[in-house]
Motif scaffolding. Structure first.
Motif, PDB file in Angstrom:
ATOM      1  N   ASN A 185       7.308 114.838   9.421  1.00 47.66           N
ATOM      2  CA  ASN A 185       8.251 114.868   8.304  1.00 47.66           C
ATOM      3  C   ASN A 185       9.611 114.295   8.691  1.00 47.66           C
ATOM      4  N   GLU A 186      10.037 114.615   9.922  1.00 44.76           N
ATOM      5  CA  GLU A 186      11.353 114.153  10.356  1.00 44.76           C
ATOM      6  C   GLU A 186      11.380 112.640  10.544  1.00 44.76           C
ATOM      7  N   TYR A 228      11.680 112.076   2.677  1.00 41.37           N
ATOM      8  CA  TYR A 228      12.260 112.993   3.659  1.00 41.37           C
ATOM      9  C   TYR A 228      12.647 114.319   3.001  1.00 41.37           C
ATOM     10  N   ASP A 258      10.477 117.037   4.749  1.00 38.45           N
ATOM     11  CA  ASP A 258      11.241 117.853   5.684  1.00 38.45           C
ATOM     12  C   ASP A 258      11.955 118.955   4.914  1.00 38.45           C
ATOM     13  N   TRP A 291       5.970 119.275  11.014  1.00 39.42           N
ATOM     14  CA  TRP A 291       7.421 119.044  10.884  1.00 39.42           C
ATOM     15  C   TRP A 291       7.861 117.749  11.541  1.00 39.42           C
TER      16      TRP A 291
END
Lengths: 336, 439
Positions: free
Chosen positions: A56-57, A18, A22, A53
Motif C-alpha cells: 500500500n505504501e 494511496y 494505505d 501495508w
C-alpha cells in the motif's frame, strides 16, 4: 486530453490509490489502541494489515516518483517548502514500518506497549499532516519571486489546512474502522464499526465546513467546473449515505467499499478544484500549472507508455494477492 | 554551518544507511529463491526449514530497507530542489519506473512469502520468492540508471537553465549504466552469500542445526564464487569506463597528479594531499606501467593526471583514493576467503577448521563495508559535480531550507537510525540464536 492533463489525472489516481489503500492501514493504526484492548486483539489488528501495508505504501512512493517525472517543479517547490512537515511524515512512516515489524518479536508487556503506542502515533501524525499539506496546496502558497515557499512549518498551520488535516484524520478513521470491521471478529469488530461510524460522521461534518470555507472565497474557477465538478460532491454524499446504511445493516464489505468511494470522490473534488493549477500561488502569476510545470512532451509520452505497461500488471497482482488474503483474521494473529 | 555541507552530510548518511539493507537483501533474496526452488522441486523438508529460516532473516532486513528507503524518494525534492527542477525531465522517470516495476512487485510478494504460507500453494510460494528476488534486482537497476545518469549524463540538451530529454534509451543506457549495475549486483551476491556463510559457520561452531548450515553453505559458496569472480571482472570494466568518461575522478582514485605515459599502479601509499604543490608523496608500493595497461590496454598509454584539471574541479583526493584502495583490498581479502572455503568444502574438512569458521563468522561485514566504500568512491569522486561536468553540487540545494532546518532533520534522522541499527542487530541476533530448529 493533452499529455500534461493526462499526467495530472494519473498522479491524482496514484494518490487516490494511496489514500484508499494505505488509508485503511493508517486508520487501523490510529484506532489500534482504542479498538484493540488486550494483546490478542492487538495481534489481530496487526495481522489484518501485515501482509499488505508495505504494498500500500508503494502507492505513495510511486506517486512521488510520478510527480517528480511529470511535474518536477511542483515536486521541488512543495517538498522543499514543506521541509520540516515532510521530515515528520517520513519519520512517522519509518517508525510505523518498524513498529509493525518488531512488535511481535518479543513478548514482554513493556516492549509491546512501546511499539503499540509508537504505531498509533506514527499513523496519526502523517495522516494529519497529509491533510494539512493538501489544504495548503488547495489554498495556494505565498510563493516568493524565485518560486520558493519560505513560510516555515508554522506558516502551514492556517485555519483551512488544519481543518483539512482533521478531515484527513476522520477519513482514515472511517476507512481503518471499516477495514477492521471487515477483517476481524468479536469485540474488535464491534468497536471498529462504532469507530468507523464516528469517523464517517466527523468526515461529513468537517467536509461541510471545508466546503463552506472554500466557497466563501470567490474563485472564478469554481464556475468553470461544469457537470463533473457537480457530480463529484454528489458521489461523496451518496457514498456516505450508503456507508451509514451498510453499517447499520452490518454489511462490512459494502461499508468498506462505500468508504473507499467517498475517499476517492473527495480527492477527485480536490483535483478538480486545483486543475489547471497543480500548485496555485497567492500571486496567480507565480502559480505552477499543468502547462508551465510539466516535463517535456517526450518525457510525458515515454512515461505514459511505462505507466500503461506497468499499472495493469500492478493492479492484476495486487488484486490477486488481496483475494488470497481475504477472510477474517482470528484474534491472536499470525507472525512469521 | 554551511547548508550545502549539511545537506550533503544528510544525503550521504541517509543513502548509505539505507543501502546497508538492500546490500544484504538482493543477494539473500536470490539465495532464498534457490532454496525455495530446491524445496519445491525435491519436497525435502531440509530445504523447507532452510528456506523458512533465511526468509525470517530476510524479512527483518527488508523492512528496515523499506523504512529507510522512503526518505530517499522525497529527499531530492526536500534537500535538492534546484537539482530536482534542473534534472526533473530525466531523473524522475527512473524513480517512477522503479516504483511501478520493482517496489510494487517485491513488497506485494514479500507479503505472500512471509504471511501466505498456509494460504498459498507450494508453487505460488516458490513463485513469490522468485518475484521478490526479481523485484529487488529490478529496483537496483532503475536506481542505478538514475545514479549513472548523474555520473555520465547522456540523451539530453540544456535549454532555459534546465536539462531536457532528447533520447530516452541513451539516457537509460548511458555510458556507465550497465557496468555499474553489473558491478553492484554481483557485489550484493557476495554480501548475501557472506551473511549466509557467516551465520552457518556460527552454527557449525556451536554444533547445532548442522544439516541446514551445511546445505546453506554449499549453495552460498557457489554464489560467493560466481559473485567474487564477477566482482573483479565488472570492477575492471567499471574502472576502465571511469578512465574514459570521468578522467579527474579516475586520477583521484589512483592518486595520479601529473599526466603520465606508462603510468604505474599504486597498490598502497599514504593518502595523497589535496594541495597540488604537496603532490610529492611518501612511501608507496607501485607496479610499473600497470595502470596504463589496465585502463587503456597498453603499457605506454597516457593517463591524465589531476594537474590537467583546475583545482576547483578536483574531487576530495584523499577520500576518493582511500575509499577506492580499501575497497580493492577488501575485495582481494574476500576472494582469498572464498577460495579457502571452496577448498575446505571440497575436501569435506570445513567443520574441523574452527579458526576458519570463526573467520567466516566475523567476515559478514566485509562485503558490506567494501560496497559502501565503492559507493563512496563513485559519489565522492563525482564531486564537485552533482551532474558530472554539467551542474555543481552547491547549485543543486534547496535555497529555502535553512541550516537550522537541516540541523533538526539531521539530528532526528541520526537518532532514528541509531535505534534502527540497534533493533536490527538485536533482532537478527535473536533469530540466529533461535535458529532453524533441528530436524
Amino acid at each position: 486530453m493533452d499529455l500534461p492533463t493526462i499526467w495530472f489525472v494519473l498522479v491524482a489516481l496514484l494518490l487516490i490509490g494511496y489514500a484508499v489503500l494505505d488509508g485503511f492501514d493508517l486508520g487501523a493504526g490510529i484506532l489500534h489502541l482504542l479498538v484493540a484492548r488486550d494483546d490478542a486483539e492487538r495481534r489481530a489488528v496487526i495481522a489484518s494489515i501485515a501482509p499488505v501495508w508495505d504494498g500500500n505504501e508503494v502507492w505513495l512512493i510511486t506517486a512521488g516518483g510520478a510527480l517528480f517525472a511529470a511535474f518536477p517543479l511542483v515536486y521541488a517547490t512543495v517538498f522543499s517548502g514543506f521541509y520540516l512537515a515532510l521530515i515528520l511524515v517520513l519519520l512517522g512512516l519509518i517508525f510505523r514500518a518498524i513498529s509493525l515489524e518488531v512488535r511481535d518479536k518479543d513478548d514482554s508487556a513493556g516492549w509491546r506497549r512501546t511499539w503499540d503506542v509508537l504505531f498509533s502515533v506514527s499513523s496519526l501524525v502523517p495522516s494529519l499532516l497529509f491533510g494539512v499539506a493538501v489544504g495548503n496546496v488547495l489554498q495556494g502558497l505565498p510563493l516568493e519571486a524565485d518560486g520558493t515557499y519560505r513560510g516555515g512549518l508554522l506558516g502551514l498551520l492556517g485555519p483551512l489546512p488544519l481543518l483539512t488535516g482533521v478531515l484527513a484524520l476522520a477519513m482514515f478513521v472511517m476507512q481503518g474502522g471499516a477495514w477492521l470491521a471487515l477483517k476481524t471478529e468479536g469485540e474488535v469488530r464491534r468497536r471498529a464499526r462504532v469507530a468507523a461510524a464516528a469517523g464517517a460522521a466527523a468526515f461529513a461534518g468537517v467536509w461541510l465546513l471545508v466546503t463552506i470555507a472554500a466557497l466563501a472565497v470567490p474563485d472564478p474557477r469554481d464556475l468553470a467546473l461544469g457537470p463533473v465538478g457537480l457530480a463529484a460532491p454528489l458521489v461523496v454524499a451518496a457514498a456516505l449515505a450508503a456507508f451509514f446504511w451498510a453499517v447499520s445493516r452490518g454489511r462490512d464489505g459494502t461499508a468498506f467499499a462505500a468508504s473507499s468511494l467517498a475517499i476517492a470522490g473527495l480527492l477527485a473534488i480536490a483535483a478538480l478544484a486545483l486543475y489547471p493549477d497543480v500548485l496555485p500561488a497567492t500571486d496567480a502569476a507565480r502559480s505552477l500549472t499543468v502547462e508551465n510545470a510539466a516535463s517535456s512532451e517526450l518525457t510525458l509520452r515515454t512515461m505514459l507508455v511505462v505507466a500503461l505497461v506497468g499499472m495493469p500488471l500492478v493492479l492484476f497482482y495486487t488484486l490477486f494477492v488481496y483475494a488470497r488474503f481475504r477472510g477474517r483474521v482470528s484474534a491472536g494473529g499470525a507472525a512469521y | 554551518m554551511d547548508p550545502v555541507i549539511l545537506a550533503r552530510v544528510q544525503f550521504a548518511m541517509t543513502v548509505m544507511f539505507h543501502f546497508l539493507f538492500p546490500t544484504l537483501t538482493i543477494g539473500l533474496g536470490l539465495l532464498i529463491a534457490v532454496f525455495e526452488t530446491l524445496r519445491w522441486r525435491t519436497g525435502d523438508p531440509l530445504w523447507d526449514r532452510t528456506a523458512l529460516f533465511w526468509t525470517r532473516i530476510f524479512g527483518l532486513t527488508f523492512v528496515m530497507g523499506v523504512a529507510t528507503g522512503v526518505v530517499l524518494e522525497f529527499e531530492f525534492g526536500t534537500n535538492w530542489a534546484r537539482y530536482a527542477a534542473f534534472v526533473g525531465d530525466l531523473f524522475g522517470a527512473p524513480l517512477a519506473a522503479e516504483g511501478l516495476f520493482a517496489f510494487f512487485l517485491e513488497s506485494t510478494f514479500l507479503g505472500v512469502l512471509l504471511f501466505g504460507r498456509d494460504r498459498v500453494s507450494s508453487r505460488l510460494r516458490w513463485l513469490a520468492a522468485v518475484l521478490v528476488a526479481l523485484g529487488s534486482t529490478l529496483s537496483a537497476f532503475w536506481i542505478i540508471v538514475a545514479d549513472s545518469w548523474m555520473q555520465t549524463p547522456a540523451g539530453f540538451e540544456i535549454a532555459g537553465g534546465r536539462a531536457w530529454l532528447t533520447d530516452f534509451w541513451a539516457a537509460v543506457f548511458n555510458p556507465s549504466t550497465l557496468q555499474r549495475f553489473a558491478h553492484t549486483v554481483v557485489a550484493t551476491w557476495v554480501a548475501g552469500a557472506f551473511l549466509v556463510i557467516g551465520i552457518s559457520a556460527f552454527y557449525l561452531l556451536r554444533r547445532r542445526s548442522r544439516d541446514v548450515a551445511l546445505a546453506s553453505i554449499r549453495v552460498a559458496l557457489a554464489l560467493a564464487l560466481a559473485g567474487i569472480v564477477l566482482v573483479f571482472v565488472t570492477g575492471d570494466q567499471s574502472a576502465r569506463q571511469v578512465a574514459y568518461t570521468q578522467a579527474a575522478k579516475f586520477a583521484a582514485m589512483q592518486g595520479l597528479y601529473s599526466t603520465t605515459a606508462g603510468a604505474p599502479l599504486v597498490l598502497w601509499s599514504l593518502p595523497p594531499a589535496q594541495d597540488p604543490s604537496a603532490a610529492a608523496r611518501a612511501p608507496e608500493i607501485v607496479v610499473t606501467r600497470l595502470l596504463s595497461l589496465l585502463a587503456f590496454g597498453n603499457v605506454t598509454a597516457t593517463v591524465r593526471g589531476l594537474s590537467e584539471f583546475p583545482a576547483a574541479d578536483w574531487p576530495p583526493v584523499a577520500l576518493t583514493f582511500l575509499a577506492y584502495h580499501n575497497m580493492v583490498i577488501l575485495g582481494t581479502l574476500m576472494l582469498l576467503e572464498v577460495l579457502v572455503l571452496a577448498v575446505l568444502v571440497w575436501r569435506g574438512t570445513l567443520e574441523s577448521h574452527r579458526g576458519w569458521l570463526t573467520a567466516f563468522l566475523w567476515s559478514i561485514p566485509i562485503p558490506v563495508v567494501a560496497i559502501q566504500l565503492g559507493w563512496f568512491t563513485a559519489e565522492v569522486g563525482r564531486q564537485p559535480w552533482i551532474v558530472y561536468g554539467v551542474l555543481r553540487t552547491e547549485s543543486g540545494v534547496s535555497p529555502n531550507v535553512t541550516a537550522l532546518d537541516l540541523g533538526i532533520s539531521l539530528a532526528l534522522f541520526a537518532a532514528a537510525y541509531l535505534v534502527i541499527a540497534w533493533l536490527w542487530l538485536a533482532l537478527v541476533r535473536r533469530e540466529v540464536l533461535r535458529g532453524p530448529g533441528e530436524a
